[in-house]
Design an enzyme around this catalytic site. Structure first.
Site, PDB file in Angstrom:
ATOM      1  N   SER A   1       0.834  -1.195   0.000  1.00 15.22           N
ATOM      2  CA  SER A   1       0.000   0.000   0.000  1.00 15.22           C
ATOM      3  C   SER A   1       0.876   1.256   0.000  1.00 15.22           C
ATOM      4  O   SER A   1       1.706   1.414  -0.899  1.00 15.22           O
ATOM      5  CB  SER A   1      -0.956  -0.040   1.193  1.00 15.22           C
TER       6      SER A   1
ATOM      7  N   HIS B   1      -7.189  -6.142   0.513  1.00 11.46           N
ATOM      8  CA  HIS B   1      -6.092  -5.175   0.476  1.00 11.46           C
ATOM      9  C   HIS B   1      -4.856  -5.614   1.272  1.00 11.46           C
ATOM     10  O   HIS B   1      -3.734  -5.550   0.773  1.00 11.46           O
ATOM     11  CB  HIS B   1      -6.576  -3.815   0.980  1.00 11.46           C
TER      12      HIS B   1
ATOM     13  N   ASP C   1      -9.962  -5.345  -4.059  1.00 11.00           N
ATOM     14  CA  ASP C   1      -9.320  -4.489  -3.063  1.00 11.00           C
ATOM     15  C   ASP C   1     -10.278  -3.345  -2.769  1.00 11.00           C
ATOM     16  O   ASP C   1     -10.609  -2.555  -3.658  1.00 11.00           O
ATOM     17  CB  ASP C   1      -7.989  -3.967  -3.614  1.00 11.00           C
TER      18      ASP C   1
END
Length: 253
Positions: free
Chosen positions: A94, A225, A195
């Site tokens: 991320s 995610h 996600d």
């Protein structure tokens, strides 16, 4: 400021001459990277999993930090691994992927390779454009933590998103996107089919924008995610070890 239990940074000394820097995500903690770090350690690699400034304490403290603070932290850890290891890889999830790309842009061939898991470089959410304005009047909004498909698994992260910090993240996205062509290193790009936090277009932008001649695409069909804690985590870990082996000197392998 006391650190939440489980949010502590971690590091391990290796024996292969290979070092790996693990970068966690926005409002997250090193806990999301710890299982990955354990697998890399089992393989004999040196590992560092720093806790980014403002993370793992309170969202209020995080609101007092900016992207330069987070990047400064991973930069320092990268330099430390460079001093200890023959080859250094940087892996991020991320926002950790954003920071990983930024390290690659600055340090070039000193980075042996990158592994990105659901990296973020933009957002399609309309309110993101309002972050500079919102940051002046709203201290926090509802959190984005815990997007994990695997039952019974929780992410150690804030329940609120600090808005001033989020506005700074958007600045980092813009800078990183603008310099994507500077990324030339081998790249392992892992992305979840579903996600709910980072849209799939992020991985597409990265794949199209970098100058890497070797990009290994790794779809994650059974994870959301936070894939390093999800059903596809073992796949990520093993493929990353293969990736390291393919891009290190024969002596280290």
């Amino acid at each position: 400021m006391p650190v939440l239990a489980g949010a502590e940074p971690f590091s391990h000394i290796g024996s292969t001459g290979v070092g790996v820097l693990l970068c966690h995500g926005f409002t997250g903690t090193p806990a999301s990277m710890r299982p990955w770090g354990a697998r890399l350690t089992e393989a004999g690699h040196a590992v560092r999993g720093p806790r980014l400034p403002g993370h793992g304490t309170t969202w209020q403290e995080m609101n007092r930090t900016r992207w330069q603070d987070w990047y400064g932290c991973v930069r320092t850890e990268f330099e430390a691994l460079r001093a200890e290891c023959e080859s250094v890889f940087v892996f991020g999830q991320s926002m950790g992927g954003t920071l990983t790309l930024r390290i690659a842009q600055e340090f070039g061939p000193a980075v042996s390779g990158l592994a990105l898991v659901n990296p973020s470089v933009t957002s399609l959410r309309r309110d993101v454009k309002l972050l500079p304005l919102l940051s002046r009047v709203v201290p926090s909004i509802k959190g984005v933590a815990g997007d994990i498909r695997k039952p019974g698994v929780a992410e150690l992260s804030y329940s609120r998103v600090p808005v001033r910090a989020a506005a700074s993240l958007a600045e980092l996205w813009r800078l990183t996107r603008a310099d994507l062509a500077k990324v030339t290193q081998p790249l392992l790009l892992a992305h979840s089919t579903v996600d709910h936090v980072v849209e799939p277009v992020n991985s597409e932008i990265v794949a199209r924008g970098v100058s890497s001649t070797e990009i290994t695409d790794l779809p994650l069909p059974d994870s959301f995610h936070v894939a390093t804690l999800d059903n596809d985590a073992p796949l990520i870990f093993e493929r990353s070890l293969e990736f390291i082996a393919a891009h290190t000197p024969a002596a280290a392998r």
